[in-house]
Write an enzyme that holds these catalytic residues in place. Structure first.
Site, PDB file in Angstrom:
ATOM      1  N   GLU A  95       1.481   3.971   3.854  1.00 58.83           N
ATOM      2  CA  GLU A  95       1.383   2.512   3.970  1.00 58.83           C
ATOM      3  C   GLU A  95       1.552   1.839   2.614  1.00 58.83           C
ATOM      4  OE1 GLU A  95       1.358  -0.009   5.764  1.00 58.83           O
ATOM      5  OE2 GLU A  95       0.062   0.102   7.511  1.00 58.83           O
ATOM      6  N   ASP A 143      -5.365  -3.999   4.064  1.00 60.47           N
ATOM      7  CA  ASP A 143      -6.106  -5.230   3.821  1.00 60.47           C
ATOM      8  C   ASP A 143      -7.332  -5.215   4.732  1.00 60.47           C
ATOM      9  OD1 ASP A 143      -6.534  -7.828   2.895  1.00 60.47           O
ATOM     10  OD2 ASP A 143      -5.212  -8.730   4.360  1.00 60.47           O
ATOM     11  N   PHE A 166      -2.825 -12.375  -3.048  1.00 57.82           N
ATOM     12  CA  PHE A 166      -1.602 -12.033  -2.318  1.00 57.82           C
ATOM     13  C   PHE A 166      -0.588 -11.453  -3.293  1.00 57.82           C
ATOM     14  CE2 PHE A 166       2.438 -12.720  -0.229  1.00 57.82           C
ATOM     15  CZ  PHE A 166       2.161 -12.196   1.013  1.00 57.82           C
ATOM     16  N   ARG A 185      10.720  -8.212  -2.357  1.00 50.44           N
ATOM     17  CA  ARG A 185      10.536  -6.772  -2.147  1.00 50.44           C
ATOM     18  C   ARG A 185      11.179  -5.966  -3.269  1.00 50.44           C
ATOM     19  NH1 ARG A 185       8.760  -6.118   3.219  1.00 50.44           N
ATOM     20  NH2 ARG A 185       9.646  -7.549   4.723  1.00 50.44           N
TER      21      ARG A 185
HETATM   22  P1  5GP Z   1      -4.234  -5.567   7.635  1.00 53.84           P
HETATM   23  O1  5GP Z   1      -4.024  -5.384   9.114  1.00 53.84           O
HETATM   24  O2  5GP Z   1      -4.758  -4.351   6.926  1.00 53.84           O
HETATM   25  O3  5GP Z   1      -5.088  -6.776   7.360  1.00 53.84           O
HETATM   26  O4  5GP Z   1      -2.857  -5.992   7.044  1.00 53.84           O
HETATM   27  C1  5GP Z   1      -1.957  -5.096   6.567  1.00 53.84           C
HETATM   28  C2  5GP Z   1      -0.615  -5.748   6.423  1.00 53.84           C
HETATM   29  O5  5GP Z   1      -0.712  -7.109   5.967  1.00 53.84           O
HETATM   30  C3  5GP Z   1       0.181  -5.028   5.365  1.00 53.84           C
HETATM   31  O6  5GP Z   1       0.894  -3.943   5.911  1.00 53.84           O
HETATM   32  C4  5GP Z   1       1.069  -6.136   4.838  1.00 53.84           C
HETATM   33  O7  5GP Z   1       2.198  -6.262   5.669  1.00 53.84           O
HETATM   34  C5  5GP Z   1       0.236  -7.390   4.984  1.00 53.84           C
HETATM   35  N1  5GP Z   1      -0.465  -7.729   3.719  1.00 53.84           N
HETATM   36  C6  5GP Z   1      -1.789  -7.667   3.481  1.00 53.84           C
HETATM   37  N2  5GP Z   1      -2.072  -8.051   2.227  1.00 53.84           N
HETATM   38  C7  5GP Z   1      -0.875  -8.350   1.639  1.00 53.84           C
HETATM   39  C8  5GP Z   1      -0.499  -8.807   0.326  1.00 53.84           C
HETATM   40  O8  5GP Z   1      -1.305  -9.023  -0.595  1.00 53.84           O
HETATM   41  N3  5GP Z   1       0.834  -8.978   0.119  1.00 53.84           N
HETATM   42  C9  5GP Z   1       1.773  -8.757   1.078  1.00 53.84           C
HETATM   43  N4  5GP Z   1       3.046  -8.971   0.751  1.00 53.84           N
HETATM   44  N5  5GP Z   1       1.446  -8.346   2.330  1.00 53.84           N
HETATM   45  C10 5GP Z   1       0.144  -8.135   2.603  1.00 53.84           C
END
Ligand code: 5GP
Length: 180
Positions: A99, A103, A152, A165
């Site tokens: 992964e 988050d 972020f 990216r």
């Molecule tokens: P979760 O379900 O763990 O909250 O979210 C995971 C997904 O959220 C990651 O795979 C990513 O796509 C997005 N995400 C979470 N935090 C960030 C961040 O700081 N930057 C970016 N670009 N995507 C994030």
């Protein structure tokens, strides 16, 4: 220039390279003589997978899943739609889910349930970034690159509106770019 939209660099290209090399060495030791499949989640995990793959020195195969999550970054709902499933069965194999960032953990939790149903021999997680302060679901991470604060981040595969990216480092976007 993309770089002008970056407030600060959190993790440099060199730091990422060194850490990915170490993780690759550890995976190579841990999975020696085992059938290993790296499963990457499109699209954010692509660059990490490509580098990690080359840091692994044992035989390994790769496969991909693609998902789309509802809700923006601020309200990760954990409601995930599977757009592309694995290309091959993983029954009886050692699966390592690769992964980009974890988050809240809701997305990973969904993916783990989906993969467990395919009955791999083992199922572990390798994440480049861990934003553990926002975690909702308790998850066990076998390999981790870096802890990141509640900001972020973009770059090294991670996007904002599908852009950034291709930055070779992990950086924080300027607030006005996010608001725009
Ligand atoms: P979760 O379900 O763990 O909250 O979210 C995971 C997904 O959220 C990651 O795979 C990513 O796509 C997005 N995400 C979470 N935090 C960030 C961040 O700081 N930057 C970016 N670009 N995507 C994030």
């Amino acid at each position: 220039m993309l770089q002008k939209d970056i407030e600060k660099i959190l993790i440099t290209e060199n730091q990422i390279r060194d850490r990915v090399k170490t993780i690759g060495e550890n995976i190579s030791k841990d999975y020696a003589d085992k059938e290993l499949v790296l499963v990457s989640i499109l699209r954010g995990g692509l660059i990490f997978l490509a580098d990690l793959l080359r840091a692994i020195t044992i035989p390994v195969t790769i496969d991909f899943m693609a998902i789309s999550s509802y809700g923006g970054y601020a309200e990760s709902s954990g409601v995930v739609q599977l757009i592309k499933d694995l290309g091959e069965p993983v029954l009886g194999k050692n699966v390592l889910l690769v992964e980009d960032i974890i988050d809240t953990g809701l997305t990973l939790n969904y993916l783990m349930q989906s993969l467990k149903a395919k009955q791999p021999l083992t199922l572990e997680v390798c994440t480049l970034l861990d934003k553990s302060v926002r975690r909702i679901v308790d998850l066990d991470l076998a390999y981790k690159g870096f802890d990141v604060p509640d900001l972020f981040v973009v770059g090294y595969g991670l996007d904002f509106n599908q852009k950034y990216r291709n930055l070779p480092f992990i950086g924080v976007l300027r607030e006005d770019v996010i608001q725009r």
